[in-house]
Write a protein that holds these residues in place. Structure first.
Motif, PDB file in Angstrom:
ATOM      1  N   ALA A   1      -2.116  -4.016  -0.148  1.00  0.00           N
ATOM      2  CA  ALA A   1      -1.573  -5.352  -0.411  1.00  0.00           C
ATOM      3  C   ALA A   1      -1.443  -6.152   0.873  1.00  0.00           C
ATOM      4  O   ALA A   1      -1.670  -7.374   0.889  1.00  0.00           O
ATOM      5  CB  ALA A   1      -0.219  -5.236  -1.111  1.00  0.00           C
ATOM      6  N   CYS A   2      -1.101  -5.470   1.954  1.00  0.00           N
ATOM      7  CA  CYS A   2      -0.977  -6.146   3.249  1.00  0.00           C
ATOM      8  C   CYS A   2      -2.321  -6.730   3.691  1.00  0.00           C
ATOM      9  O   CYS A   2      -2.368  -7.708   4.437  1.00  0.00           O
ATOM     10  CB  CYS A   2      -0.440  -5.162   4.295  1.00  0.00           C
ATOM     11  N   GLY A   3      -3.408  -6.129   3.234  1.00  0.00           N
ATOM     12  CA  GLY A   3      -4.747  -6.628   3.545  1.00  0.00           C
ATOM     13  C   GLY A   3      -5.329  -7.494   2.460  1.00  0.00           C
ATOM     14  O   GLY A   3      -6.523  -7.818   2.503  1.00  0.00           O
ATOM     15  N   GLY A   4      -4.519  -7.834   1.438  1.00  0.00           N
ATOM     16  CA  GLY A   4      -4.991  -8.699   0.363  1.00  0.00           C
ATOM     17  C   GLY A   4      -5.806  -7.999  -0.699  1.00  0.00           C
ATOM     18  O   GLY A   4      -6.346  -8.640  -1.601  1.00  0.00           O
ATOM     19  N   GLU A   5      -5.900  -6.658  -0.637  1.00  0.00           N
ATOM     20  CA  GLU A   5      -6.687  -5.889  -1.613  1.00  0.00           C
ATOM     21  C   GLU A   5      -5.783  -5.509  -2.788  1.00  0.00           C
ATOM     22  O   GLU A   5      -5.372  -4.360  -2.949  1.00  0.00           O
ATOM     23  CB  GLU A   5      -7.266  -4.642  -0.949  1.00  0.00           C
ATOM     24  N   PHE A   6      -5.527  -6.470  -3.652  1.00  0.00           N
ATOM     25  CA  PHE A   6      -4.530  -6.256  -4.706  1.00  0.00           C
ATOM     26  C   PHE A   6      -5.060  -5.413  -5.864  1.00  0.00           C
ATOM     27  O   PHE A   6      -4.280  -4.735  -6.540  1.00  0.00           O
ATOM     28  CB  PHE A   6      -3.983  -7.599  -5.189  1.00  0.00           C
ATOM     29  N   THR A   7      -6.337  -5.426  -6.101  1.00  0.00           N
ATOM     30  CA  THR A   7      -6.882  -4.532  -7.135  1.00  0.00           C
ATOM     31  C   THR A   7      -6.651  -3.082  -6.723  1.00  0.00           C
ATOM     32  O   THR A   7      -6.202  -2.248  -7.535  1.00  0.00           O
ATOM     33  CB  THR A   7      -8.389  -4.790  -7.329  1.00  0.00           C
ATOM     34  N   LYS A   8      -6.918  -2.779  -5.465  1.00  0.00           N
ATOM     35  CA  LYS A   8      -6.679  -1.431  -4.941  1.00  0.00           C
ATOM     36  C   LYS A   8      -5.185  -1.117  -4.932  1.00  0.00           C
ATOM     37  O   LYS A   8      -4.775   0.005  -5.275  1.00  0.00           O
ATOM     38  CB  LYS A   8      -7.255  -1.327  -3.529  1.00  0.00           C
ATOM     39  N   ALA A   9      -4.384  -2.093  -4.565  1.00  0.00           N
ATOM     40  CA  ALA A   9      -2.931  -1.879  -4.511  1.00  0.00           C
ATOM     41  C   ALA A   9      -2.382  -1.552  -5.894  1.00  0.00           C
ATOM     42  O   ALA A   9      -1.505  -0.690  -6.035  1.00  0.00           O
ATOM     43  CB  ALA A   9      -2.240  -3.119  -3.946  1.00  0.00           C
ATOM     44  N   ARG A  10      -2.901  -2.241  -6.927  1.00  0.00           N
ATOM     45  CA  ARG A  10      -2.436  -1.969  -8.292  1.00  0.00           C
ATOM     46  C   ARG A  10      -2.790  -0.553  -8.723  1.00  0.00           C
ATOM     47  O   ARG A  10      -1.974   0.136  -9.337  1.00  0.00           O
ATOM     48  CB  ARG A  10      -3.055  -2.984  -9.257  1.00  0.00           C
ATOM     49  N   GLU A  11      -3.995  -0.122  -8.395  1.00  0.00           N
ATOM     50  CA  GLU A  11      -4.409   1.227  -8.770  1.00  0.00           C
ATOM     51  C   GLU A  11      -3.552   2.276  -8.067  1.00  0.00           C
ATOM     52  O   GLU A  11      -3.123   3.268  -8.673  1.00  0.00           O
ATOM     53  CB  GLU A  11      -5.889   1.426  -8.427  1.00  0.00           C
ATOM     54  N   LEU A  12      -3.310   2.081  -6.766  1.00  0.00           N
ATOM     55  CA  LEU A  12      -2.475   3.033  -6.023  1.00  0.00           C
ATOM     56  C   LEU A  12      -1.038   3.029  -6.537  1.00  0.00           C
ATOM     57  O   LEU A  12      -0.372   4.075  -6.577  1.00  0.00           O
ATOM     58  CB  LEU A  12      -2.503   2.688  -4.530  1.00  0.00           C
ATOM     59  N   THR A  13      -0.561   1.859  -6.953  1.00  0.00           N
ATOM     60  CA  THR A  13       0.784   1.788  -7.536  1.00  0.00           C
ATOM     61  C   THR A  13       0.840   2.594  -8.831  1.00  0.00           C
ATOM     62  O   THR A  13       1.804   3.326  -9.076  1.00  0.00           O
ATOM     63  CB  THR A  13       1.183   0.321  -7.804  1.00  0.00           C
ATOM     64  N   ARG A  14      -0.183   2.454  -9.662  1.00  0.00           N
ATOM     65  CA  ARG A  14      -0.211   3.228 -10.923  1.00  0.00           C
ATOM     66  C   ARG A  14      -0.196   4.723 -10.633  1.00  0.00           C
ATOM     67  O   ARG A  14       0.493   5.488 -11.311  1.00  0.00           O
ATOM     68  CB  ARG A  14      -1.474   2.875 -11.735  1.00  0.00           C
TER      69      ARG A  14
END
Length: 840
Positions: A606-619
């Motif tokens: 998320a800090c790098g703006g990669e929110f699709t990746k951030a959502r997956e890692l959050t899941r």
């Protein structure tokens, strides 16, 4: 003479101002009366005494030639009161007054007249501080001065004097408080005399050395070979009990019971099981090797302990015989021993407590200390041998391997076998808290607190400190409780651990670092103490020192499952992507750690703006937390992601995750994050519902009342176009905005970011620049939080608003560089590109 104190002593920290009239006894009786009356009028006329009295936070303790004022509101109150008195005395040259100030433990008592009174070390030390001064002096203990020096207005007026010896050889470190208009700048006479006496003392020492040399040379110097009692600087190793009864219920159980009995004493210091396990490994022994008397003495020799205590239990007819021996680790000489009998198994723990009390006296502890810190044996732990056995197994997992998940079933069994086992509930709370299961932790801490009257004084302080931190959440109350715990038991690492947690929440990282170092000094074998030192080093931008501490600890076989989390953050700050990946891999498969690492990785994305990746890692983090039975932590991750999404303008995802978070469980962090997310997306109904609910349920919680709720209210104000109200709502967050609010240490300075956004909305460019720059100036605290990158965008917008286009472009470019791999459809990125394109 004070009436005999009850066993239910109420400890608290008192902020004491001790005052007396210099030369009082030399005056005539009527002169003494006049002086004392005038002093009383001046004291009662001070604003500080009137405020404290109106709040019920002041107690006066009269003495013949002055008195003590015990403030129970703030540490500054006695200092401000002393300033008022000093200034008033300028108009009364006939009154020669000296004052001393100290904050320390006090307790309420009832005197022979059945009147409320107060006593304790806090008052005694304040009087000793005052005794070192002359007329006009306002002397502070170093403890008080250390607290004041963090405030710029006090720093110029604090003048270190060094140590002063007072009654019975007691030494106090003092600071002189003075400036134009108050205090006395002269060095006190006691200090001047002490300097002169030093030279004479050196001559005496030299003469003494010469005498000893002569005696040794003549063969006349005699040194007794008898073993001496222990001192308060010595440490002790507890051996396993020799059990010849054939009953396995005593195995491990009696050692745990004896440890709990001896830990009541502020005089004795037991080597932790972690340190013992570390030393056994260095001896090429298994970490869980049985501590026979011989092995215990070898461990003691390596550590430098003065003694080992060996226990035994055997049968004599129908009676149980419990024996204790304290042995010099180096020589094997017997220092003390005790033997008692118990008429039946159910009386063994009681007999063990009696033997421990007797042994404490023989080892050199004063009778007064034993009488004060000697709870009934059944109140120290539990009268149930089976419950104590389960508890001892839990302590092994909790202390030696720091495996909180593995420890939980043992503490649960202990509390089931004895529902009145206060410390079993406390340890359960301490296992759940680091995993983010704050609701369950609070439930168990509350049970321990309700049962605290059935515990020793040490355990009462321990329980009370954790209760304030986890149940009420009042960080100032928690700090006071922790201070009292630490002052009473200066060699207890738990007191320092709690101080580290409290100061981390308050954002005072220098003090957090000091507490972490003190805990590590007390128990350098604790991997968790190491982790706390490393985190504190990180937050103070001491990355190299943190990694050096880890390298040194690992050479001594000190490690922790939590190390990977802090090293990941250190690698992030050093832009070491390979190192981050290694730490992430190392954390996989460890319950309670894996989910935290996955969420840390989502923060980086998320800090790098990669929110699709951030959502997956959050899941994945949510799923891992659920597998580890961490429902509240799973909800927190969802709420936290919802907030991240709201900040970058992804309203639909923000609302979806926030709804999922509050559907999972109504935890403090999950509701707090979700309330802010709903507010930022303009969902006033849900935001206000959560603000009302979490506000009522956590009415004393510092983080809720001073951070989460103000941020949610500011978010609502921003979405309705009321920037001024947003700025105003965040005012209360200022004292705490640098602190971390959650156990993952992933939520600091968010109030600063929202305040920057509010100033932008209010078209106040310079104020916005100050806030966003504050985030960049505290990069080691912010770590991989998304606001670290977004602060550059905020600066770009603020500079553009101010008309400084060069700096605006530079800040925008810094943001784009950090988001070079960002998802192109993130709303805030699209807005930023449009804004940048329009810059001249």
């Amino acid at each position: 003479m004070l009436s005999e104190q009850s066993s239910d002593v109420k400890f608290e920290i008192g902020h004491v101002l001790f005052i007396d009239i210099v030369g009082y006894s030399k005056g005539l009786i009527n002169e003494q009366s006049d002086l004392l009356q005038k002093l009383k009028e001046i004291v009662r006329g001070t604003e500080q005494s009137r405020i404290a009295e109106a709040e019920g936070k002041l107690l006066r303790l009269p003495t013949g030639d002055g008195g003590a004022l015990v403030f129970r509101n703030t540490p500054e109150a006695p200092v401000l009161c002393a300033l008022e008195i000093s200034k008033a005395l300028k108009n009364h040259s006939e009154l020669k007054v000296r004052m001393g100030i100290h904050s320390g433990p006090v307790n309420e008592i009832t005197d022979l007249n059945e009147q409320a009174n107060i006593a304790g070390a806090g008052i005694n030390i304040a009087q000793r501080v005052m005794d070192c001064g002359d007329a006009g002096h306002i002397l502070l203990s170093k403890h008080v001065a250390d607290d004041l020096e963090h405030y710029p207005r006090w720093q110029p007026h604090l003048h270190d004097l060094g140590e002063c010896e007072v009654k019975h050889g007691f030494r106090v470190c003092l600071v002189n408080l003075y400036a134009d208009g108050f205090g006395n700048p002269a060095v006190p006479e006691k200090f001047r005399k002490a300097k002169a006496a030093q030279i004479a003392k050196l001559w005496k020492i030299a003469a003494g050395i010469m005498v000893i040399i002569v005696l040794v040379a003549g063969g006349l110097y005699y040194h007794s070979g008898e073993s001496k009692p222990l001192t308060d600087k010595d440490t002790i190793v507890l051996a396993d009990f020799t059990n010849t009864t054939g009953d396995p219920v005593f195995d491990g159980t009696l050692r745990q019971g004896l440890g709990s009995e001896l830990e009541q004493s502020p005089f004795l210091s037991l080597i932790s099981d972690q340190r013992i396990a570390q030393t056994l490994a260095l001896m090429s022994q298994p970490k869980d090797a049985r501590l026979t008397p011989e092995v215990a003495r070898q461990v003691g020799q390596r550590i430098g302990s003065a003694a080992s205590i060996e226990g035994s239990i055997s049968m004599l007819g129908r009676e149980y015989v419990v024996g204790l021996k304290a042995v010099n680790c180096r020589t094997g000489d017997l220092l003390a021993q005790e033997q008692v009998t118990a008429n039946g198994k159910e009386q063994v723990l009681k007999a063990l407590g009696q033997a421990a009390s007797s042994l404490r006296r023989k080892l050199g502890e004063s009778l007064a200390s034993i009488q004060k810190y000697d709870a009934l044996p059944e109140d120290v732990t539990t009268p149930s041998l089976e419950a104590l056995q389960a508890y001892s197994l839990g302590i092994k997992a909790f202390d030696v391997t720091n495996d909180f998940v593995a420890a939980i079933p043992f503490f649960q069994r202990a509390s089931t076998l004895d529902p009145n086992f206060a410390m079993a509930y406390l340890r359960l709370a301490e296992c759940y808290q680091p995993q983010g299961e704050l609701t369950v932790a609070a439930e168990n801490a509350r049970k321990a607190y309700q049962l605290r009257e059935r515990t020793s004084d040490r355990e009462k302080l321990h329980i009370s400190a954790f209760y304030e931190y986890v149940v009420t959440g009042n960080l100032e109350a928690a700090r006071r409780a922790c201070d009292l715990f630490a002052q009473t038991y200066s060699r207890d690492e738990d007191a320092q651990l709690y101080l580290w947690l409290v100061y981390t929440g308050l954002g005072d990282y220098e003090k957090a670092h000091r507490a972490a170092q003190d805990a590590f000094r007390i128990n350098s074998a604790s991997g968790n103490n190491l982790v706390n030192v490393m985190y504190a080093d990180q937050w103070l931008s001491r990355v190299a020192e943190a990694k050096s501490a880890l390298q040194d600890a690992r050479t001594h076989n000190v490690d922790s499952p939590w190390v990977a989390l802090v090293v990941y953050m250190l690698d992030f700050l050093q832009h070491d992507a390979v190192g981050m990946e290694q730490q992430a891999s190392a954390a996989m498969g460890i319950p309670g750690v894996e989910d935290q690492m996955l969420f840390l990785e989502s923060e980086t994305a998320a800090c790098g703006g990669e929110f699709t990746k951030a959502r997956e890692l959050t899941r994945r983090a949510v799923d891992s937390a659920r597998r580890a039975q961490e429902k509240e932590t799973a909800a927190e991750y969802l709420g936290h992601n919802g907030l991240r999404e709201a900040i970058v303008g992804s309203s639909a995802v923000a609302k979806e995750d926030s709804q999922s978070a509050i559907a999972e469980i109504n935890g403090k962090n999950a509701e707090g994050f979700s309330a802010i997310a709903f507010a930022l997306t303009g969902d006033a109904a849900n935001a206000n519902r959560l603000i009302d609910d979490v506000g009522k349920r956590f009415s004393q919680d510092t983080i809720v009342q001073s951070e989460y709720l103000p941020m949610a209210r500011a978010g609502l104000a921003l979405t309705t176009g009321n920037a001024a109200n947003a700025v105003g709502a965040l005012t209360v967050a200022s004292p705490y905005e640098l602190g971390h609010t959650n156990n993952d240490f992933t939520f600091a300075l968010y109030p600063v970011y929202l305040r920057g956004e509010a100033y932008l909305a209010a078209k106040n460019a310079s104020a916005a620049i100050t806030e966003f720059q504050k985030i960049l100036d505290h990069a080691s605290i912010v770590g991989n939080e998304p606001i670290g990158a977004l602060a550059h965008l905020g600066l770009g917008r603020a500079y553009a608003l101010s008309g400084d286009l060069a700096k605006a472009k530079s800040a925008y470019q810094d943001f784009f560089a950090l988001w070079k791999n960002a998802d192109p459809d993130v709303p805030i990125l699209k807005e930023a590109k449009t804004e940048y394109a329009k810059l001249p």
